[in-house]
Design a protein around this motif. Structure first.
Motif, PDB file in Angstrom:
ATOM      1  N   GLU A 119     -24.450  40.914 114.752  1.00 42.68           N
ATOM      2  CA  GLU A 119     -24.327  40.931 113.294  1.00 42.68           C
ATOM      3  C   GLU A 119     -25.667  41.219 112.631  1.00 42.68           C
ATOM      4  O   GLU A 119     -25.764  42.044 111.721  1.00 42.68           O
ATOM      5  CB  GLU A 119     -23.746  39.607 112.805  1.00 42.68           C
ATOM      6  N   ASP A 120     -26.726  40.529 113.107  1.00 42.85           N
ATOM      7  CA  ASP A 120     -28.055  40.732 112.506  1.00 42.85           C
ATOM      8  C   ASP A 120     -28.538  42.160 112.699  1.00 42.85           C
ATOM      9  O   ASP A 120     -28.977  42.824 111.753  1.00 42.85           O
ATOM     10  CB  ASP A 120     -29.076  39.769 113.144  1.00 42.85           C
ATOM     11  N   ARG A 121     -28.442  42.646 113.945  1.00 44.00           N
ATOM     12  CA  ARG A 121     -28.956  43.986 114.221  1.00 44.00           C
ATOM     13  C   ARG A 121     -28.149  45.055 113.496  1.00 44.00           C
ATOM     14  O   ARG A 121     -28.705  46.034 112.995  1.00 44.00           O
ATOM     15  CB  ARG A 121     -28.922  44.256 115.726  1.00 44.00           C
ATOM     16  N   ALA A 123     -26.484  44.818 110.683  1.00 41.63           N
ATOM     17  CA  ALA A 123     -26.821  44.833 109.261  1.00 41.63           C
ATOM     18  C   ALA A 123     -28.162  45.530 109.045  1.00 41.63           C
ATOM     19  O   ALA A 123     -28.324  46.349 108.127  1.00 41.63           O
ATOM     20  CB  ALA A 123     -26.861  43.404 108.729  1.00 41.63           C
ATOM     21  N   GLU A 124     -29.117  45.257 109.920  1.00 36.54           N
ATOM     22  CA  GLU A 124     -30.448  45.852 109.782  1.00 36.54           C
ATOM     23  C   GLU A 124     -30.397  47.372 110.001  1.00 36.54           C
ATOM     24  O   GLU A 124     -30.976  48.142 109.238  1.00 36.54           O
ATOM     25  CB  GLU A 124     -31.402  45.181 110.783  1.00 36.54           C
ATOM     26  N   LEU A 125     -29.698  47.773 111.062  1.00 37.30           N
ATOM     27  CA  LEU A 125     -29.610  49.207 111.356  1.00 37.30           C
ATOM     28  C   LEU A 125     -28.905  49.956 110.228  1.00 37.30           C
ATOM     29  O   LEU A 125     -29.342  51.033 109.808  1.00 37.30           O
ATOM     30  CB  LEU A 125     -28.857  49.427 112.679  1.00 37.30           C
ATOM     31  N   ARG A 127     -28.784  49.141 107.144  1.00 44.61           N
ATOM     32  CA  ARG A 127     -29.667  49.185 105.969  1.00 44.61           C
ATOM     33  C   ARG A 127     -30.759  50.231 106.163  1.00 44.61           C
ATOM     34  O   ARG A 127     -30.968  51.092 105.297  1.00 44.61           O
ATOM     35  CB  ARG A 127     -30.277  47.789 105.747  1.00 44.61           C
ATOM     36  N   ILE A 128     -31.426  50.209 107.307  1.00 39.29           N
ATOM     37  CA  ILE A 128     -32.551  51.125 107.537  1.00 39.29           C
ATOM     38  C   ILE A 128     -32.080  52.581 107.571  1.00 39.29           C
ATOM     39  O   ILE A 128     -32.736  53.474 107.062  1.00 39.29           O
ATOM     40  CB  ILE A 128     -33.281  50.746 108.850  1.00 39.29           C
ATOM     41  N   ASP A 132     -25.489  51.454 104.573  1.00 39.06           N
ATOM     42  CA  ASP A 132     -24.936  50.201 104.047  1.00 39.06           C
ATOM     43  C   ASP A 132     -23.993  50.416 102.868  1.00 39.06           C
ATOM     44  O   ASP A 132     -23.006  49.703 102.708  1.00 39.06           O
ATOM     45  CB  ASP A 132     -26.049  49.197 103.703  1.00 39.06           C
ATOM     46  N   SER A 161     -30.915  47.539 122.370  1.00 35.75           N
ATOM     47  CA  SER A 161     -32.330  47.622 122.702  1.00 35.75           C
ATOM     48  C   SER A 161     -32.552  48.159 124.122  1.00 35.75           C
ATOM     49  O   SER A 161     -33.047  47.456 125.000  1.00 35.75           O
ATOM     50  CB  SER A 161     -32.975  46.234 122.557  1.00 35.75           C
TER      51      SER A 161
END
Lengths: 259, 566
Positions: A119-121, A123-125, A127-128, A132, A161
């Motif tokens: 979930e964290d990764r 959302a980050e990916l 966004r970057i 999003d 990763s």
């Protein structure tokens, strides 16, 4: 970590060959991608780049030869090799009716990653890579533009990763702003010890990014080594054209154009 | 332009499998012959007219439904020509004109020309009017068929379109399964029909339909009511003109693009993520359920299965003699799992690469089980609801144990067969991003469908036998004992067939990928029945490609001049 895992190249192709009926698409190529390198694979259309990369990542079974990722044979121990690999193929379908976020969630669970990490990764990916907004609207992958498809493909390749990234035409149809983000991501990945293998038609891009290159045409490696070794005194494009052969437009060709 | 479009269509047709076309030609010829035979054999003049009118309606309905069910390489898509500097309405009419020169439309014309037979007795003028009317009716029917097909093509973007297409497929498959009941009933009445004609109310309905107008016109002219006759012909002309005008608008290339701006989130995106287990199986199950809900081509498969059950119920209910099996329509819905889900990998296109690059020890098992589970979860509840309602409505208490034993047996076995056929007989259709027509999600599925259907029926035999024994040889509780057999039958089918698929795919996910991506199979590792099925299902596509290559070589050779210069 075994001895081979710490010393062997990021990617190694040995006598790799692929025939489609009588047609030889990839003709016994040998290629070594050292660890920590940013490797560019260039060649004209139909040179065998995608076929070679497909065999290297375990998608297409080679007619002969071996492909090794960090010393692990992709075809003898696929699960071991694929753990370290991140792959972005060109032009393939995805689960088309999922949103980008759902695709990443699916991907992470397939990989056996913990839910919170996924979930964290994700959302980050999103966004970057500026996906999003599409995610908020519930846009499914089928409705993505070509550039957005490349970006969500890259996000899936990065999610777990990996230690080796194999990217087929990652910059195709990506807008200049996103391309800069992509370059920063890949450079950071290499700086952290990862290895990137990338195919491209765009010589200037490869020249700007890669420290090692291979020129491939008609299924054969025509030149390989560090960027300086391969391009010599001229540009990479000059070297490429001199190896692949130039097709000149003669005076009498296409004289009707614009008349 | 029409000439170019026709030659393009014929070129496309030359590249499609010949065997299928030839079967169609033979069937069509037989139908034309029986149409003429029916009209000629009718005893009285009035009856002859009624028989002609009835067969003409049959041909009309067949022509309108046919292209939807069997569209193939011969269909020119308006989108091919989007970038050419052509007037869009003229292009639309050109595309329509290219539909007319075909064997099928020739048969339709021949069948409609049977309108001449009743006019023979009325004189040459009536015959001429009948021929003219038949020609006009031909234009009307073919234009209508093309319009319906185009409407459905674009309707694949809407839920209503999917429902209508699903109903049509349901009608076709339901007619195959239960049509014989109606035919059997009809056969008893054919001699009666040929001797006495149709009931009056049926005749009245048929007379209104445009396929009946040619014979009406001929009748009127032949009996001295020339004005009325011409009015019928004029009506046909007007209808044809109206349809042509519609075609000029509706058959234009669509320039709107695929993606309208989303107004709401897709189905199943708010909930579900938390409900599913945090495993690879949960991942596949979630992905599959969403794809079934959101992909019109998958939705079409589910709807077709559902409507096949409904059509089966209606057909058996109206057949009289076989009405007793109508409460079992829910079982047909469960049976249809084997057809709805028999090309899961092909439907996903090249997306199987995702499972390959993410391969872990449990990936293949999760992929197979997730797909099976999703389709069972989606089909079993509606099949159960339909069963309960029909058993209650028809007050058929005897059917309870049949339904209770049959549903689990069919769902388990069909989901196992479906996923096995999906893997071994994978048939790549058009890439998911380029699909427009209702048939785009798979290639030639003939063999796969047969194997899936007969395989399922064969493997639920233990349950069927247990039910028969229960009803015939045991006391009142007998049929209920068969329920245990049904549940076991279903569990074993689900488990063992799924395991067989997992074993097959364990080392062959790249094989499936190669078959989808490159349209070839050079992995000949599979042996026995699976190997045979793998080879046979691949052969149709290989053959088509070889034919194409040979054609290309022949053309290249033809281009070489006798002097050897290119």
């Amino acid at each position: 970590m075994t001895q081979t895992e710490t010393t062997s190249p990021a990617l190694e192709l040995r006598g790799l060959r692929r025939q489609f009926g009588d047609k030889v698409a990839v003709d016994d190529i040998d290629l070594v991608v050292p660890r920590g390198s940013f490797f560019g694979l260039v060649g004209p259309n139909g040179a065998g780049k995608t076929t070679s990369l497909s065999m290297a990542v375990g998608l297409l079974r080679p007619t002969a030869g071996r492909a090794m990722v960090l010393g692990t044979d992709v075809w003898a121990d696929p699960i071991g090799a694929k753990t370290a690999l991140g792959v972005l193929p060109d032009g393939l379908a995805l689960p088309e009716r999922l949103t980008g976020g759902e695709l990443l969630d699916y991907w992470g669970r397939l990989r056996g990653m913990p839910r919170a990490v996924v979930e964290d990764r994700a959302a980050e990916l999103l966004r970057i890579l500026e996906l999003d907004e599409a995610e908020r609207l519930g846009t499914v992958v089928l409705e993505y533009s070509t550039g957005m498809r490349k970006k969500i493909g890259l996000a899936t390749a990065l999610l777990h990763s990996p230690r080796v990234l194999v990217l087929d035409e990652p910059y195709e149809a990506v807008d200049p702003v996103s391309a800069r983000v992509l370059t920063s991501i890949l450079r950071r990945f290499v700086a952290a010890g990862g290895s990137v293998v990338m195919s491209s038609h765009v010589m200037s891009l490869v020249e700007q990014l890669c420290d090692r290159v291979a020129i491939i045409a008609r299924g054969q490696v025509l030149a390989a080594g560090t960027l300086a070794e391969v391009r010599g005194a001229g540009t990479l494009e000059d070297r490429f054209v001199s190896l692949v052969g130039e097709r000149r437009l003669e005076e009498e060709d296409l004289t009707w154009l614009g008349s | 332009m029409v000439g170019v479009l026709i030659s393009l269509k014929l070129t496309l047709l030359r590249h499609s499998p010949k065997g299928l076309r030839q079967t169609g030609w033979v069937l069509g010829a037989l139908l034309v012959l029986s149409t003429w035979a029916g009209v000629l054999l009718a005893t009285a003049g009035a009856v002859r007219v009624e028989v002609q009118v009835l067969t003409a309606v049959g041909w009309g309905v067949g022509a309108v439904l046919g292209p939807v069910l069997m569209s193939g390489a011969g269909v020119l898509r308006a989108e091919y020509f989007t970038l050419l500097p052509l007037d869009r309405s003229r292009l639309a009419l050109g595309l329509l004109a290219a539909v007319f020169p075909s064997v099928a439309s020739g048969y339709l014309l021949l069948a409609l020309l049977a309108a001449v037979v009743p006019a023979v007795a009325l004189g040459p003028l009536a015959m001429a009017v009948a021929v003219l009317g038949a020609l006009l009716a031909w234009v009307v029917v073919i234009t209508l068929a093309r319009l319906v097909y185009a409407a459905l093509g674009s309707a694949m973007r809407t839920w209503l379109g999917v429902e209508i297409a699903g109903l049509q497929f349901g009608l076709l498959i339901g007619a195959m399964l239960a049509g014989w009941m109606v035919v059997a009933a009809a056969f008893q009445t054919v001699p009666l029909l040929l001797a006495e004609g149709l009931p009056d109310d049926v005749t009245a309905v048929l007379a209104v339909l445009p396929t009946s107008w040619p014979v009406r016109a001929a009748e009127a002219v032949g009996t001295g009511r020339t004005g009325t006759g011409l009015a019928w012909l004029l009506a046909l002309v007007l209808l044809a003109a109206l349809l042509l005008a519609l075609a000029a608008v509706l058959l234009r290339p669509n320039l709107d693009g695929r993606s309208r701006r989303r107004t709401r989130r897709p189905l199943g995106s708010r909930r579900g993520r938390r409900l599913l287990p945090d495993t690879a199986l949960g991942a596949v199950l979630g992905k599959e359920l969403r794809q079934w809900w959101r992909d019109p081509w998958r939705a079409l498969e589910l709807r077709s299965g559902f409507y096949t059950g409904v059509v089966f119920g209606v057909f058996s209910a109206v057949s009289g003699d076989f009405a007793v099996v109508a409460p079992l329509s829910g079982l047909v819905i469960a049976l249809m799992i084997c057809l709805a889900a028999c090309n899961l990998y092909g439907q996903d296109g090249s997306a199987v690469w995702v499972s390959i690059v993410n391969q872990r020890p449990d990936t293949v098992t999760a992929d197979v089980r997730g797909r099976q589970l999703a389709v069972v979860l989606l089909v079993l509840p509606p099949a159960a609801v339909v069963s309960v309602v029909l058993v209650l409505v028809s007050d058929a208490a005897w059917a309870w144990p049949v339904v209770a034993a049959g549903l689990p047996a069919l769902a388990g076995v069909a989901s196992g067969i479906a996923v096995l056929v999906s893997a071994v007989g994978v048939s790549p259709g058009v890439d998911p991003r380029a699909r427009t027509g209702p048939n785009d999600a798979g290639g030639d599925m003939g063999l796969q469908a047969q194997v899936a259907l007969w395989g399922t029926l064969l493997l639920v035999l233990p349950t069927a036998v247990a039910l028969v024994v229960g009803f015939v040889a045991l006391p009142g509780w007998g049929p209920w004992a068969a329920v245990a057999v049904g549940v076991l039958n279903g569990a074993l089918g689900y488990g063992l067939l799924g395991r067989l698929t997992t074993g097959y795919l364990a080392t062959r996910l790249p094989t499936v990928y190669t078959r989808i991506r490159y349209g070839r199979n050079d992995d000949t590792g599979a042996r026995g029945t699976l190997g045979w099925f793998e080879t046979s299902s691949q052969q149709a596509e290989e053959k088509a490609r070889e034919a194409k290559l040979a054609e290309r070589r022949a053309r290249a050779e033809r281009r070489m001049t006798p002097t050897g210069r290119p």
